[in-house]
Design an enzyme around this catalytic site. Structure first.
Site, PDB file in Angstrom:
ATOM      1  N   LYS A  83       0.851  -1.199   0.000  1.00 31.42           N
ATOM      2  CA  LYS A  83       0.000   0.000   0.000  1.00 31.42           C
ATOM      3  C   LYS A  83       0.882   1.243   0.000  1.00 31.42           C
ATOM      4  CE  LYS A  83      -4.297   1.035   2.420  1.00 31.42           C
ATOM      5  NZ  LYS A  83      -4.976   0.825   3.697  1.00 31.42           N
TER       6      LYS A  83
HETATM    7  C1  E4P Z   1      -8.294   1.807   3.758  1.00 35.54           C
HETATM    8  O1  E4P Z   1      -7.560   0.963   3.316  1.00 35.54           O
HETATM    9  C2  E4P Z   1      -8.116   2.462   5.053  1.00 35.54           C
HETATM   10  O2  E4P Z   1      -7.467   1.558   5.912  1.00 35.54           O
HETATM   11  C3  E4P Z   1      -9.409   2.802   5.750  1.00 35.54           C
HETATM   12  O3  E4P Z   1     -10.523   2.413   5.006  1.00 35.54           O
HETATM   13  C4  E4P Z   1      -9.458   4.169   6.325  1.00 35.54           C
HETATM   14  O4  E4P Z   1     -10.705   4.353   6.940  1.00 35.54           O
HETATM   15  P1  E4P Z   1     -10.996   5.507   8.018  1.00 35.54           P
HETATM   16  O5  E4P Z   1     -11.281   6.756   7.277  1.00 35.54           O
HETATM   17  O6  E4P Z   1     -12.203   5.003   8.764  1.00 35.54           O
HETATM   18  O7  E4P Z   1      -9.772   5.592   8.887  1.00 35.54           O
END
Ligand code: E4P
Length: 217
Positions: A83
């Site tokens: 990522k």
């Molecule tokens: C995506 O891969 C992220 O880990 C996640 O969806 C972020 O979500 P949040 O805005 O609830 O922190």
């Protein structure tokens, strides 16, 4: 639409995988910090639970270091997806890792043009953050529709991974708009199934069936 679970909590993740309906997992540095576990160990543990994609995020913000970290993370297991943040350095790293045959998930996407650049860089997944746009008073879900239209018009096969999902409505709308994947927090995943009328109805059926004194087997 595939379902990934957005967590580094291995107990919650195991329960979700046990349903047989979960296709993968995403994590981020905040979720790793919340788990209190060693990053590489927890990614290895999650990869042991599934053959599906498991996103593990680089920590550096500079391309060369991201590439090194990405290669190290990819060594943990075949199903690790690296990522990367949606920055110029992140996209440089995306191109390099993609050229090496490593799957990537470009994260922190908030506009369709960002998603377009990620696709040009060869991203396997793009992660538009729905809930964080809603938090600012915007219609986060519109972004999913825009990216779907753009990728279809330009024939990109980067998969749209709807992220920052806050409730079942987000999941339903992402599916209707053609997202390839939704990454869902465990609590929301459980909420997708539960309905008080299902529980009430089943209680009545169980009680009435018991009253018949019959057995199917
Ligand atoms: C995506 O891969 C992220 O880990 C996640 O969806 C972020 O979500 P949040 O805005 O609830 O922190």
């Amino acid at each position: 639409m595939k379902i990934f679970i957005d967590t580094a909590d291995t107990d919650e993740l195991r329960a979700a995988f046990d349903t047989g309906l979960v296709d993968g997992c995403t994590t981020n540095p905040s979720l790793i910090a919340k788990s209190g576990k060693d990053f590489k160990e927890v990614i290895a543990e999650i990869c042991g639970m599934t053959d599906g994609p498991v996103s593990a995020e680089v920590a550096s913000t500079e391309a060369d270091m991201m590439i090194k970290e990405g290669k190290r993370l990819a060594e943990i297991a075949d199903n690790v997806v690296v990522k990367l943040p949606l920055t110029w350095d992140g996209l440089k790293a995306c191109r390099a890792l993609t050229a090496d045959g490593i799957d990537t998930n470009v994260t922190l996407c908030f506009t369709a043009t960002q998603a377009w650049l990620a696709a040009k860089a060869g991203a396997t997944y793009i992660s538009p953050f729905i809930g964080r746009l809603d938090d600012l008073g915007q219609q986060g879900m519109e972004l999913i529709g825009e990216i779907r239209a753009l990728y279809d018009a330009q024939d990109y096969d980067t998969q749209i991974l709807a992220a920052s999902i806050r409730g079942p409505l987000h999941v339903k709308e992402a599916a209707l708009l053609g997202a390839d994947v939704a990454t869902i927090p465990p609590k929301v995943f459980n909420a997708l199934l539960s309905h008080p009328l299902t529980d009430k109805g089943l209680d009545a059926f169980v009680k009435d069936w018991a009253g018949t004194g019959q057995s199917i087997l």
